[in-house]
Every structure is written in C-alpha cells, then in structure tokens.
Design an enzyme around this catalytic site. Structure first.
Site, PDB file in Angstrom:
ATOM      1  N   SER A  96      58.366  31.985  23.376  1.00  0.00           N
ATOM      2  CA  SER A  96      58.451  32.780  24.590  1.00  0.00           C
ATOM      3  C   SER A  96      59.909  32.898  25.040  1.00  0.00           C
ATOM      4  O   SER A  96      60.754  33.340  24.292  1.00  0.00           O
ATOM      5  CB  SER A  96      57.554  32.154  25.657  1.00  0.00           C
ATOM      6  OG  SER A  96      57.289  33.059  26.699  1.00  0.00           O
ATOM      7  N   ASP A 241      51.756  35.808  23.745  1.00  0.00           N
ATOM      8  CA  ASP A 241      52.697  34.727  24.035  1.00  0.00           C
ATOM      9  C   ASP A 241      52.382  33.455  23.251  1.00  0.00           C
ATOM     10  O   ASP A 241      51.258  32.951  23.264  1.00  0.00           O
ATOM     11  CB  ASP A 241      52.640  34.434  25.536  1.00  0.00           C
ATOM     12  CG  ASP A 241      53.814  33.626  26.018  1.00  0.00           C
ATOM     13  OD1 ASP A 241      53.946  32.470  25.593  1.00  0.00           O
ATOM     14  OD2 ASP A 241      54.604  34.154  26.815  1.00  0.00           O
TER      15      ASP A 241
END
Length: 764
Positions: A96, A241
C-alpha cells in the site's frame, strides 16, 4: 491499506472520499501464502547483526514498509535517518503506501526529493480525477448547469450497477509516475534497489507479490482500497489493497534473501466504541481487525537480529493527504529511538556514498516521439474520437505533463472506467499503447439532483431532477439524453444528439420538450395573479462544436402552448388558451469557466434568438433575443464575478404575455421576490465578491460574499410594477456541499424591499 480504509469509510458520506489509487497493469505476479497468525514480540529484538553472506561482505539488509494511507509519509522520515546513519538498503518490500514510498526509493528518488514532492500534494491534487473544466467537452460542461449531484448509476441488461470504486485512480497515477523514476515495464530485480510490492487477489483472498511490471501501476494496485478505489485488473484477476492480506511483508523480504529486516510498522488503530455507530464504521473496523491480524503474523516472523521501527502517529488520519509532511518528523523520531540497533549496520562514508551513487544513477527519460498511438480494443467508443481528445500526437516529442493531462481528458469524457498508457517497441516503431477501459456498468447511466429556493415568507420552490444518458449508440458517438424535472417547474426534455463526423465538430439534434410552469404576476410586492403555462414542442437543430470552447446551433421548432389564468382578474388573462408555436431558433454558447458553482477564473456566455413565424404554424409573429455572460477573476482567496443579462424584442412586434421576461430573486435583483418582475425587456448587471473562508479537501470550500446589482425591467405587464433603474445587493454565506452549492443570503433593494434566501443550486 489498513488505517486508510478506516478513515476513508468514515469520510465517504461527507466528501465521496477518494483515497488511493486506481487500475494496474503489471507483467508478472506470484502468489505468496499468508503466514500463520502468531503473537507479536514483546519488545524490539536486540541481538547483533547476522554473519555477512558470501560475496557481499556484509549482511543483506531489506527494508519492509507497511501500509497506512497518509500516515505512510512517515516512511520518508525513516529513510532520512537511515541515510544520515549510512545504513545501506539492499532490497525493499512494501504494501500500500509502503509500496509507494518503497518504490520511489528503489527507483532512485532521494528522501529529500520525496519530501519536496509530498509537500505540494493535497487530497484534491491526488484524488480529484476530473480534468480542468476548461478542457471538458461541451456536452459535459452543459451537465454542470443542472442541479445533478449524484455519481452516475449504470443500467446494464436491465440491472442497476454501481462503479467498483469511488475513484478510478487516474489522477493518483499521475502522482505515482512522478514518484516512479524509472518508467516502463521493468524487472524489479534490475531496479537500483530490488523491490517487491504486495496486492490482494479480491477473488481468491490471497496476497499477490509483484516482481515485474510498470512501477506506477503496481503501486496503484497495491493501494486500491476496496470500495474507494476501483480494483486493478491483471490477467483476469481483480487486485485490491495488499494490506488486507500482508500489510507488513516480512515474509517477502525473506524470499528476497534478507539477512536483516528493518521493518516499519505504522500501526492499525482500531475505532472506539462510540465510532462504531453505522454500517460504515462497523465495516471499517472489520477491515482494521483483519489488517492487524496479518500484521501480528508478520511481527512473529522477525528475528532477534531484525530491527522494528514504530512511528508514534497517534490519531493522525490515514486520509489526511493535506498534511502529509506532518508525519515525516514522527518517522525520523521513531528511527532515532532504535539508533543503537541501526548503528552497527552503518557503512564507512566512502563506501556508503559509492553505494548511493550507484542506486541513484538513472537513465534519462525517454521523450522520443511516438510513431503511433494505439488504443486497446474498444467495444463502443470510436478510437479515432478518443485519439482526437488527446493533445499528444504521433511525431511530436513526449511532454509528460501534457500526457498526464491527456489521460484525465480521456477520463473526463465520461466514457471510461479507467485510463492508462504504456510504450511498446516494434521493429523500427515506438508505440504508445493507451489502455482505455470502457465503463463496465453501462451503457445507460442515471444521475439525480435537487434544487431548492425559499425566501422564508411562504414562497418555497423545489425541483427534483433526474437524467438518463445513453452514449455511443453508433460509431460517430450518437447520444440519447433524457432529463426529467418535478417540482415548481415540471419538465421532460429528450434529445438525440448525432455527430456528423468522427471529431464531432458538426451534429444534428432532434429534440422533444414538455414543460409546465407557473408564472406569478405581481403589482408592486403583491401577487395578484398566476398563469399556468404548459408547452409541448419538437425541434430539429443543426450545429457545430468549436472543440472545448463552445457550441453554435440553429434550428426549427413547432408545438403548442397552453397558457391559462390560474388566479387573478380576467383582464390579466394571457389570451387564447391554446396557442400554436413555430419558430426559427438559434443559440451560441461559450464556456471557459473553471467551475459553475463558485467560479474563480474564466468566462461563459449565451446568445439566444427565438423568431416566432406564422409560416411555421405560430399564432404570433415576434422575435425575442437574450444575451448573458459572466467573467471571474481571483486574487488569492478573493474572487470577483462580473455578470450581465439583457433581453428584448427584436423588431416592432411586442412579446406576447406568455413569453415575457421574468426576473427577481437571489442575485437576480436581490431583495425582490423570486419572479416578481415581469416585462417586455430586461437589462441587468451585477458584481459579486466572495472570499474563501474554509478549504475543503474535495469540494470547493466555504465562502462569504456580497453583491451589488443594477437592472431594469421595461414594459411591465402590470401598471404599478417597479420601473426605472432598480438597485439592490446581497450578503451571503455559501458552501459547496455534497448535494450542490448552498447559500444563506439577505438581499435588499433601494426601494426598501428585502428578502432572506435559502438557496440550493446554481443561482447564475
């Protein structure tokens, strides 16, 4: 993205939050199993470094950077301390936001340059995907003059469908390309520092580790927060993610040959009980718990020789991209707390300097002209039209800023779910490949909106609006548009817009209009009558769009109009109740405003002609002309908006009672009641000043302002109506709300009349 998800979900209702990044195209990904859960170590390990591996002469040190949304800027502070202490970084694994900072460092960007770049970022600069309004097509600009505010809802195969994320990531990818110092498809082992990024397979629920690909696109895949950013698609897989499955990828670092891991854990703070009061809060907490569990698994993999850095970020929001640099000192302080653990890893100054010189030696950017711009196969949109939207052309040197703007322009047409590009090499040819993904939730789209106006004296008007759009009915880009309004004015407008060439410079547009509206008749400040006006018409326009600047139309119209006296004396009757209409119409529209809600720069204007012709079936012969315009300019937070409107008959024949100019209301001779002034001609000018009091991340802000207005409504229908030069003004507070511009205002005229207004919508 761990805590980013929490903040994002909490903010969605207020700003339709846009949090992280859109769609990725990488070339190779390998699944990594998620480690079994285990308890975190009680303290940071404190044993000496491991024995150096053969050939390197020292331990192989791998930096592991966790996810954390805007909190992830703290990673830059850690990097600054590592460089200050001359701690080498031989490989990087990130998830991320950690994949973003790690990718930038791995590709050769220095921490100081990263700090400079993020200092100029904001939520709007990262996530506001619409291109500058001046660059939109005319048809999309016209949408802004309505009170529509919801995002588009798709209808496909008779089913309602929604976008896969609040944002697509187009604008975010622009930022990522600035961070990725090595553009193009790459083997990540051949970057200045070997690198891995982690995403999550949304279908399988397993982590995916990228070892090759387009660096900016891989970063984006790793940061695609579910529900906020559309999933990235790769070889049929939906990627989101990486924090959902491996937020601190210590296991990935081990597979890269790390002897010592320096892990930076930004933490996943859980919400308090009082924050868990909605489905969004509960959903966000579940994601936070999942992220925290996989982080504990990663912490259990740390060895006594590894170093764990824990920035104390407190309640700093993962969605606060307006204050990114605030976390950098926190990262520095956390790294200094373990300076005694880092010091044994330091290299001598000369050796470290030589290492960093090699790691920052970058190839010059490839700005060669392309021989061809090639679009991926498109099902509905004509590739020739898509190419015409771009200002980057074959044979011209690549301008990166222009190319990034081209991607936003393509996205701003409203035809694509995501837009990206890459470069291909074919024998003797350098090709730009544009990956424009058409919307999967169309091809029919709905939007809704609301308008409201009240003067707190019993006159309250509202209008509910809905719009249906069906674009790309054929290869030239035909569009069927239907607009429905219910309220004070009820109307249905349906237009079939048919371009005549690929670049859509010329078009024909048959149209049907049905409308019912009241016309209030005042004598002084007293309402003495009301007309009920119902009209039905069909028209055919021929026109031209002069690219992004405006549009000109000429057409013929025929229909009927029923104007009846609802209340009031018979002598004010509009005449024959059933009136045939037929006219030649013309319209010129120019628009280069940066916003229709609170314009800060630019201009816009309309010129309209309506020539009622008995030869086309009309009962009355007359010509009506209207012209209006606005010009805005700003100094800092202060804006001046100049506007005017004028209308009159053209020729000797007067305007009929059912087609007079109706005026009055907020910023339209403020102080007078809405629609109070009715006459055969109109001249009006105003200057509006407003100052931005509060900035908003994704909306236009909160304003305080005032207006000075002067106008005249001549040839009034009712004797005793205000005549001569009318002077008025207003003061107001306004904000750009999720449902449109909202004003609370007080208006007063020199004649002594005044009004308070609550106004939702666009007043001009």
């Amino acid at each position: 993205m761990n805590v980013a998800t929490r903040s994002l979900l909490a903010a969605l209702p207020a700003a339709a939050l846009l949090l992280v990044l859109g769609s990725a195209r990488a070339a190779e990904a390998t699944d990594q199993p998620t480690p079994a859960p285990g308890p975190p170590p009680a303290t940071t390990p404190a044993s000496p470094p491991a024995v150096p591996p053969p050939g390197l002469g020292r331990p192989r040190i791998c930096l592991v950077l966790s996810g954390g949304g805007a909190r992830g800027a703290a990673h830059i502070g850690v990097l600054k301390v590592l460089e200050e202490m001359r701690v080498p970084v031989d490989c990087i694994a990130g998830t991320s936001m950690g994949s973003l900072v790690g990718g930038a460092y791995a590709s050769g960007m220095a921490p100081g340059d990263m700090e400079t770049l993020v200092a100029g970022l904001s939520t709007a600069k990262i996530f506001k995907e619409r291109p500058p309004r001046q660059d939109l097509t005319v048809r999309r600009k016209l949408d802004d003059y309505t009170n529509l505010f919801t995002p588009e809802i798709g209808i496909k195969d008779g089913k309602i469908q929604l976008p896969k994320g609040a944002v697509s990531g187009v604008q975010l990818e622009t930022v990522l390309r600035q961070l990725a110092k090595v553009p193009g498809y790459r083997d990540f082992d051949r970057l200045p520092i070997p690198y891995r990024a982690v995403a999550t397979d949304l279908v399988a629920g397993t982590p995916v580790v990228f070892s090759k690909g387009e660096l900016a696109q891989v970063m984006r895949a790793s940061m695609s927060v579910p529900g906020a950013v559309a999933p990235a698609e790769y070889e049929g897989h939906l990627l989101v993610d990486g924090g959902l499955t491996d937020n601190m990828p210590v296991d990935v670092a081990r597979t890269m040959g790390a002897d010592i891991v320096i892990a930076v854990n930004l933490g996943t703070p859980l919400m308090r009980r009082d924050e868990l009061n909605s489905i969004l809060g509960v959903t966000g907490q579940m994601l936070n718990i999942l992220t925290e569990q996989n982080v504990r698994s990663s912490l259990a993999l740390l060895k006594p020789t590894d170093v764990l850095i824990l920035p104390e970020l407190g309640d700093f929001s993962a969605s606060d991209f307006d204050h990114l640099t605030n976390t950098i000192p926190i990262g520095e302080a956390a790294a200094r707390k373990v300076a005694d653990r880092l010091a044994p890893l330091a290299l001598p100054p000369e050796q470290y300097a030589a290492l960093r010189t090699r790691q920052q030696a970058l190839e010059p950017p490839d700005l060669r002209p392309v021989d061809e711009i090639r679009f991926a196969p498109l099902e509905r949109v004509n590739p020739a039209y898509a190419a015409s939207v771009m200002e980057t052309k074959p044979g011209q040197p690549i301008d990166q800023a222009q190319l990034d703007l081209d991607m936003r322009r393509l996205f701003g047409t409203g035809d694509f779910e995501h837009v990206n590009y890459g470069f291909l090499e074919e024998p003797g040819r350098h090709i730009m490949a544009v990956d424009a993904v058409e919307k999967t939730y169309g091809p029919n789209y709905l939007r809704f909106g609301l308008g409201l106006n009240t003067d707190f004296r019993g006159d309250a008007f509202f209008n509910l609006v809905a719009s249906h759009r069906r674009p790309w009915i054929n290869s030239l880009g035909a569009e069927w548009r239907n607009d429905l309004q219910v309220g004070q004015t009820s109307a249905l407008h349906s237009e079939f817009y048919q371009p005549l060439n690929t670049r859509q410079y010329f078009f024909v547009a048959p149209r049907i209009d049905l409308e019912r509206r009241p016309v209030n008749i005042f004598q002084g400040t007293t309402r003495i009558a009301q007309y009920d006006v119902r009209s039905y018409s069909a028209s055919l326009d021929f026109g031209s769009q002069f690219t992004k600047y405006g549009e000109a139309r000429i057409g013929v119209q025929a229909g009927t109009l029923d104007a009846s006296l609802s209340t009031g004396p018979a002598q004010l009757s509009p005449g024959n109740g059933h009136i045939r209409t037929g006219a030649i119409t013309g319209r010129i529209f120019l628009d280069q405003l940066d916003s229709t809600s609170f314009p800060r720069s630019g201009y816009a204007g309309w010129l309209k002609l309506y020539a009622s012709q008995p030869g086309l079936g009309a009962n009355d012969a007359y010509v009506k002309g209207t012209i209006d315009g606005t010009y805005a300019f700003s100094f800092g937070n202060s804006t001046f908006n100049l506007g005017f409107k004028a209308g009159s008959k053209i020729g000797d024949n007067p305007l009929p009672r059912y087609d007079l100019f109706q005026w009055g209301g907020f910023l339209q001779q403020s102080g007078y009641t809405t629609g109070q002034l009715l006459g055969g001609n109109l001249q009006f000018a105003r200057i509006v000043y407003y100052n931005k009091l509060v900035r908003q991340s994704l909306l236009e802000g909160v304003y305080a302002g005032m207006s000075l207005e002067a106008g005249r409504v001549g040839e009034p229908l009712v004797p005793g109506s205000p005549t001569g030069i009318l002077k008025s003004g207003s003061i107001f507070l306004a904000l750009d709300s999720p449902v449109g511009p909202l004003y609370l205002a007080y208006g007063r005229a020199t004649a002594g009349v005044y009004s308070f207004y609550l106004f939702l919508g666009k007043p001009y």
